[in-house]
Design a protein around this motif. Structure first.
Motif, short mmCIF file in Angstrom:
data_model
loop_
_atom_site.label_atom_id
_atom_site.label_comp_id
_atom_site.label_asym_id
_atom_site.label_seq_id
_atom_site.Cartn_x
_atom_site.Cartn_y
_atom_site.Cartn_z
N LEU A 1 -0.88 -9.00 6.79
CA LEU A 1 -1.82 -8.41 7.88
C LEU A 1 -0.94 -8.17 9.09
CD1 LEU A 1 -4.99 -10.48 7.34
CD2 LEU A 1 -4.60 -8.10 7.03
N VAL A 2 -0.23 -9.34 9.58
CA VAL A 2 0.69 -9.31 10.53
C VAL A 2 1.58 -8.13 10.49
CG1 VAL A 2 2.19 -10.54 12.12
CG2 VAL A 2 0.22 -11.58 11.48
N LEU B 1 -2.01 -7.00 18.54
CA LEU B 1 -0.97 -6.02 18.11
C LEU B 1 -1.86 -4.85 18.00
CD1 LEU B 1 1.21 -7.93 15.16
CD2 LEU B 1 1.93 -7.10 17.54
N LEU B 2 -2.86 -4.59 17.61
CA LEU B 2 -3.60 -3.56 17.39
C LEU B 2 -4.01 -3.09 18.78
CD1 LEU B 2 -5.55 -3.87 14.17
CD2 LEU B 2 -3.56 -2.44 14.46
N GLU C 1 -6.89 -11.37 -0.18
CA GLU C 1 -7.65 -12.50 0.29
C GLU C 1 -8.84 -12.34 -0.26
OE1 GLU C 1 -8.34 -14.86 3.05
OE2 GLU C 1 -6.58 -14.07 2.59
N VAL D 1 -6.13 -7.17 1.90
CA VAL D 1 -7.40 -7.24 1.77
C VAL D 1 -7.65 -7.88 0.12
CG1 VAL D 1 -9.65 -5.77 1.33
CG2 VAL D 1 -8.34 -5.45 3.25
N VAL E 1 -4.28 -15.66 12.60
CA VAL E 1 -3.81 -14.34 12.17
C VAL E 1 -4.57 -13.14 12.70
CG1 VAL E 1 -3.62 -12.73 9.98
CG2 VAL E 1 -2.80 -15.18 10.12
N MET F 1 -12.09 -6.93 7.08
CA MET F 1 -12.37 -7.02 5.72
C MET F 1 -11.66 -8.42 4.92
SD MET F 1 -12.93 -3.62 3.53
CE MET F 1 -11.56 -2.77 3.95
N ALA F 2 -10.28 -8.33 5.48
CA ALA F 2 -9.46 -9.51 4.83
C ALA F 2 -10.03 -10.68 5.40
CB ALA F 2 -8.31 -9.25 5.13
N LEU G 1 -1.99 -3.72 4.79
CA LEU G 1 -3.31 -4.14 4.94
C LEU G 1 -4.27 -4.17 3.73
CD1 LEU G 1 -3.62 -2.34 8.12
CD2 LEU G 1 -3.71 -4.68 7.95
N CYS H 1 -9.53 -2.96 7.96
CA CYS H 1 -9.13 -3.86 6.97
C CYS H 1 -8.80 -5.32 7.42
CB CYS H 1 -7.52 -3.08 6.70
SG CYS H 1 -7.70 -1.53 5.82
N VAL H 2 -8.23 -5.45 8.51
CA VAL H 2 -8.22 -6.91 9.10
C VAL H 2 -9.34 -7.53 8.95
CG1 VAL H 2 -7.55 -8.39 11.09
CG2 VAL H 2 -6.23 -6.33 10.47
N MET I 1 -5.95 -20.94 9.49
CA MET I 1 -5.10 -20.12 9.90
C MET I 1 -5.53 -18.78 10.25
SD MET I 1 -1.92 -19.51 7.22
CE MET I 1 -2.10 -17.86 6.88
N MET I 2 -6.45 -18.16 9.29
CA MET I 2 -6.89 -16.77 9.39
C MET I 2 -7.39 -16.64 10.82
SD MET I 2 -5.87 -15.77 6.86
CE MET I 2 -6.10 -14.17 6.25
N ALA J 1 -6.86 0.04 10.51
CA ALA J 1 -6.10 -1.19 10.32
C ALA J 1 -7.12 -2.18 10.62
CB ALA J 1 -4.90 -1.25 10.94
N LEU K 1 1.67 -1.14 15.49
CA LEU K 1 2.47 -0.88 16.94
C LEU K 1 3.70 0.00 16.84
CD1 LEU K 1 2.12 -2.25 19.73
CD2 LEU K 1 3.83 -4.04 19.04
N ILE L 1 -3.59 -12.52 16.30
CA ILE L 1 -2.40 -11.90 16.35
C ILE L 1 -2.57 -10.50 16.07
CG2 ILE L 1 -0.03 -11.60 15.38
CD1 ILE L 1 -0.09 -14.57 14.88
N CYS L 2 -3.24 -10.03 14.99
CA CYS L 2 -3.54 -8.82 14.55
C CYS L 2 -4.18 -7.89 15.71
CB CYS L 2 -4.32 -8.44 13.35
SG CYS L 2 -3.23 -9.09 12.00
N CYS M 1 -0.06 -4.66 10.97
CA CYS M 1 -0.50 -4.38 12.24
C CYS M 1 0.69 -4.06 13.08
CB CYS M 1 -1.21 -5.79 13.09
SG CYS M 1 -2.97 -5.62 12.26
#
Lengths: 165, 88, 218
Positions: free
Chosen positions: A17-18, B12-13, A62, A59, B5, B52-53, A55, B49-50, B1-2, B46, A25, B8-9, A21
């Protein structure tokens, strides 16, 4: 055991994921920092493909679901097929409408081809398909002429060329 | 943890979206704008997606698949239009 | 669009429905699989329904058929796909690094590369792959001569231009090994053996000057 596997999978998904993303960027930074349209095109196309791949795999990981894989793969394949085409279309339109900075180009082998095409006026369907009823540079260059010119362009790739590689 | 994440995402986005919007505003030509909007669309994808995850659902899956095609059609249409209009 | 070296173009429905169906079969199967993937249901009934739907779509919205070469090397395709994925990763990070480090000072080039094959499908495939691997994307396609004009990022010397050319031709050779016709295979093999290969559909009068790349040298 399943607990540790779960943690590993979660960590992998997090990293995907990171990084995904981060690729978005990268596209953003590239869009802003590259000097002309054609180089920005690189930034818009390439990181997106990898980013979407990461990504989507995040999904799938996860959700721990194999049934999801085909549709995710389909989404990625669609992007894989469409991204180069749209990049090509924008690049072509950009080149033909002179949205480029000459000083950033080291070599421009298309320049003379297009110039000759303009000189010779409308010709056959030489370059990629083009709607009827246009004139000037929008039209592909006359076929024969391009044959002569591109023969010169790709001299390095002629019969003797690739043998060296 | 998620949640970390997800944060962070998100950062960034957001940064990426901001950069793309700057390019949309500044872009000297319509081609640059449509390219930047394409990037923006992919950033939205994106984000989906984040989402959804992290939240573990598949509600926006079809949109993800459709968005690629929609962005493609939009970009191709605009660039065709630019190529054609210049000649008339 | 009949060109020497390829099979005669299959018109829409001129050769009879049987031949058209055989050529379109891969497309139909692919569309049925897409249908299954969208429904997330690969049961036989759903796939058959998707196949029938694909048949309707193909017959209502007619397009010129895509002719596959008839051979497909699975092992080489897998090797190619893995290499391709690796290169996509590399490309993304390269663009990232260039955007951050060089930014506005990056220099590039527009390079014309004439491919060996005149096959539309092959030219398209090479163009697609080239757009996604490091450094290059297709600006213009000269279909008559199967020449691709690439925009190559981060080119600073003429030696690099030549390296791009060799790289493109190498890529084409590998794709030919995956899904090219036997004819193209033979040409690639002959070339590897160090023999001169016959230039693709040469018009006879093609000058091979080798001056163009140098002419614009600063």
């Amino acid at each position: 055991m399943t607990g540790s596997l779960d943690a590993v999978l979660q960590a992998v998904a997090g990293v995907c994921l990171v990084v995904g993303c981060l690729m978005s960027l990268a596209a953003g930074i590239g869009m802003l920092r590259f000097p002309d349209l054609l180089s920005r095109m690189h930034a818009a196309t390439k990181p997106q493909v990898l980013g979407l791949f990461l990504l989507l795999s995040a999904v799938a990981i996860e959700l721990r679901s194999w049934a999801l894989v085909p549709v995710l793969l389909l989404a990625w394949l669609l992007q894989l097929l469409t991204a180069p085409v749209s990049a090509h279309m924008v690049g072509r339109a950009g080149y033909r409408t002179k949205h480029l900075k000459r000083q950033t180009l080291l070599v421009d082998e298309l320049d003379q081809v297009v110039a000759r095409a303009v000189q010779d006026g409308p010709g056959r369907d030489g370059l990629a398909q083009e709607g009827p009823g246009q004139d000037g540079m929008g039209q592909g260059p006359a076929g024969q002429d391009v044959a002569g010119r591109t023969g010169g362009c790709s001299a390095g790739t002629g019969p003797a060329g690739p043998a060296a590689g | 943890m998620m949640t970390a994440v997800a944060w962070i995402c998100g950062v960034l986005l957001s940064a990426a979206a901001a950069l793309a919007i700057v390019r949309v505003a500044r872009g000297p030509s319509i081609l640059e704008r449509v390219l930047a909007l394409d990037v923006l669309l992919m950033i939205v994808v994106a984000a989906l997606c984040v989402d959804m995850a992290v939240n573990r659902h598949t509600d926006s899956l079809v949109f993800v698949a459709a968005a690629c095609v929609i962005g493609f059609i939009g970009t191709v249409t605009v660039s065709r239009y630019v190529t054609d209009r210049r000649n008339s | 669009m009949i060109r020497p070296g390829s099979r005669p173009a299959t018109g829409t429905g001129e050769q009879g429905p049987r031949l058209t169906f055989r050529i379109e079969l891969p497309l139909l199967v692919w569309m049925a699989l897409v249908w299954g993937a969208l429904w997330q249901d690969f049961s036989a009934g759903n796939l058959v329904f998707g196949f029938l739907l694909a048949l309707v779509v193909v017959n209502v919205f007619r397009l010129p058929p895509v002719e596959l070469s008839g051979r497909f090397n699975v092992w080489r395709a897998v090797v190619f796909a893995v290499g391709f994925l690796g290169k996509v990763v590399l490309a993304s990070f390269q663009v990232f690094a260039l955007a951050v480090v060089r930014g506005p000072r990056v220099r590039s080039a527009v390079v014309g590369v004439r491919l060996r094959t005149g096959d539309d499908l092959m030219v398209t495939a090479v163009g697609h792959v080239l757009t996604l691997i490091p450094g290059s994307f297709v600006v213009e396609v000269d279909r008559g001569n199967s020449t691709l004009y690439l925009h190559v990022l981060d080119v600073n010397t003429h030696a690099q231009v030549e390296r791009v050319r060799r790289h493109v031709l190498d890529l084409e050779a590998r794709l030919v090994r995956v899904m090219g016709t036997r004819e193209e295979m033979a040409r690639v093999d002959a070339e590897r053996a160090g023999l001169a290969f016959p230039p693709p559909q040469d018009n006879g009068s093609t000058p091979r000057g080798g001056d163009t790349a140098r002419k614009e040298a600063p």
